[in-house]
Design a protein around this motif. Sequence first.
Motif, PDB file in Angstrom:
ATOM      1  N   THR A   6       0.786  -1.077   0.187  1.00 14.38           N
ATOM      2  CA  THR A   6       0.315  -0.197   0.252  1.00 14.38           C
ATOM      3  C   THR A   6       0.919   1.595  -0.064  1.00 14.38           C
ATOM      4  OG1 THR A   6       0.151   0.661   2.379  1.00 14.38           O
ATOM      5  CG2 THR A   6      -1.605  -0.793   1.091  1.00 14.38           C
ATOM      6  N   GLY A  57     -14.453   1.070  -4.101  1.00 13.55           N
ATOM      7  CA  GLY A  57     -12.944   0.782  -3.224  1.00 13.55           C
ATOM      8  C   GLY A  57     -12.571   0.825  -5.416  1.00 13.55           C
ATOM      9  N   CYS A  89     -23.407   0.971  -4.377  1.00 16.54           N
ATOM     10  CA  CYS A  89     -21.746   1.811  -3.338  1.00 16.54           C
ATOM     11  C   CYS A  89     -22.355   1.882  -2.127  1.00 16.54           C
ATOM     12  CB  CYS A  89     -20.936   2.367  -3.897  1.00 16.54           C
ATOM     13  SG  CYS A  89     -20.275   1.918  -5.780  1.00 16.54           S
ATOM     14  N   GLU A  91     -23.396   2.409   1.563  1.00 17.09           N
ATOM     15  CA  GLU A  91     -23.138   1.749   2.997  1.00 17.09           C
ATOM     16  C   GLU A  91     -23.463   0.842   3.568  1.00 17.09           C
ATOM     17  OE1 GLU A  91     -20.341   1.935   4.937  1.00 17.09           O
ATOM     18  OE2 GLU A  91     -19.319   3.831   3.702  1.00 17.09           O
ATOM     19  N   ASP A 347     -13.214  -9.443   2.969  1.00 22.02           N
ATOM     20  CA  ASP A 347     -12.453  -9.248   4.391  1.00 22.02           C
ATOM     21  C   ASP A 347     -11.086  -8.045   3.802  1.00 22.02           C
ATOM     22  OD1 ASP A 347     -13.891 -10.545   6.035  1.00 22.02           O
ATOM     23  OD2 ASP A 347     -12.354 -12.091   5.600  1.00 22.02           O
ATOM     24  N   HIS A 348     -11.074  -8.100   2.317  1.00 22.85           N
ATOM     25  CA  HIS A 348     -10.299  -7.491   2.160  1.00 22.85           C
ATOM     26  C   HIS A 348     -10.682  -5.484   1.063  1.00 22.85           C
ATOM     27  CE1 HIS A 348      -7.505 -10.320   3.509  1.00 22.85           C
ATOM     28  NE2 HIS A 348      -7.888 -11.408   2.686  1.00 22.85           N
ATOM     29  N   HIS A 349      -9.964  -4.957   1.062  1.00 30.53           N
ATOM     30  CA  HIS A 349     -10.316  -3.554   0.264  1.00 30.53           C
ATOM     31  C   HIS A 349     -10.335  -4.339  -1.459  1.00 30.53           C
ATOM     32  CE1 HIS A 349      -9.814   0.645  -1.580  1.00 30.53           C
ATOM     33  NE2 HIS A 349     -10.332   0.477  -0.706  1.00 30.53           N
ATOM     34  N   ASP A 350     -11.202  -2.957  -2.319  1.00 24.59           N
ATOM     35  CA  ASP A 350     -10.819  -4.130  -3.713  1.00 24.59           C
ATOM     36  C   ASP A 350      -9.135  -3.758  -4.413  1.00 24.59           C
ATOM     37  OD1 ASP A 350     -13.858  -4.073  -2.805  1.00 24.59           O
ATOM     38  OD2 ASP A 350     -14.145  -2.627  -3.836  1.00 24.59           O
ATOM     39  N   THR A 351      -9.267  -3.023  -3.905  1.00 25.54           N
ATOM     40  CA  THR A 351      -7.813  -3.061  -4.595  1.00 25.54           C
ATOM     41  C   THR A 351      -6.715  -4.088  -4.724  1.00 25.54           C
ATOM     42  OG1 THR A 351      -7.272  -1.529  -3.330  1.00 25.54           O
ATOM     43  CG2 THR A 351      -8.143  -0.468  -5.312  1.00 25.54           C
ATOM     44  N   HIS A 352      -6.917  -4.024  -2.827  1.00 27.91           N
ATOM     45  CA  HIS A 352      -6.008  -5.190  -2.512  1.00 27.91           C
ATOM     46  C   HIS A 352      -6.401  -6.749  -3.273  1.00 27.91           C
ATOM     47  CE1 HIS A 352      -3.104  -7.595   0.447  1.00 27.91           C
ATOM     48  NE2 HIS A 352      -4.422  -8.340   0.577  1.00 27.91           N
TER      49      HIS A 352
END
Length: 367
Positions: A6, A57, A89, A91, A347-352
Amino acid sequence: AVVTGTGRDELIEGLRALAQDETRPGVVCPGMAADASGRTAFLFSGQGSQRAGAGAGLYAAEPVFKAAVDEACQHLDPLLGRSLVELMCAEPGTEAARLLDHTYYTQPALFALHLGLYRLLEHHGLKPDFLAGHSVGEISAAHCAGVFSLADAARLIVKRAELMGQLPPGAMASIQATADELTPHLTDQVCVAAYNTPRHTVISGDPDAVADIVEAFTAQGRRVKRLATEHAFHSPHTESVLDAFREAAEQVTYHPPHTPLISNLTGQPAETDQVTTPAYWSAHIRQPVRFADMLTTLAGAGTNTYLDIGPTPTLAPLVHHTLSDGADNNSDAETDTPTVLTTLHPDHHDTHALTTTLAHAHTTTHP
């Protein structure tokens, strides 16, 4: 090898770990399954994989993804009467997010997300040799294969969602059982909706009839999961909407697929004169999904990399259960183990999540 991170510090630490041959998150090296001669299949998820905020994301950070989703929504929004991106998108826990679980919005939202992920993967050099989808995911696969235009796909998916959202109350459940084990329990009120793996089968029908089968197999110690749906898809409940859907499908202009498409109905490569007819897409609503057969067909055609394209990894476990469980009986099991990648994960950010997928893809079959 690929090093992800990151920021500068994480990348430097990753490079140090790589130089010292150390294992570290964010460092991806070619694995035993790497095989540049293997083929790749993109698998588009079905209803039940939806998740509030999935893709948000990427929508904020990836122009290619955003452009593809926006293009899809230019066709979908006027038909739905509201902004689909606002729901996608939203919440988690908000009223807008809860609408994503309504079939009327679920299916178009999955289609828009699928298209965004497909275009982004394509942008990064990943090209499928085969396309397939689970239930409604096959409409996404067919559009990406060129069977119908974006405008026609949007009209088809919205009409499908509208009609299926009007079905009477029903229930569905995934049962750890073979189709043969379930057969004695099936009646006019409950049927097989999907052959997901050789030992995992989805049933669909009247709520009481589904509940009886769930109770019987739970008592046997089998794994059972009730699906989050208020309707009985791929069951006799759908027969009331087939004529109306066929009328909509008759307004579509069909084209031969430019990429091989694997059929839900047969588990085999779709024939052009089959998949380009209104009759096929009407039967597609009613008939069971032969996903296990689709996977064995793909494996038999030399596929060794499978990308689960959707908001939540729902198809990846099915690939493992169908194609990896029998590897122990194979004299060369290691080379037969498929590479199964996911695109997004709760469990993970989209870009990750996507960067990790690209790293694994480019260190296996996509150098």
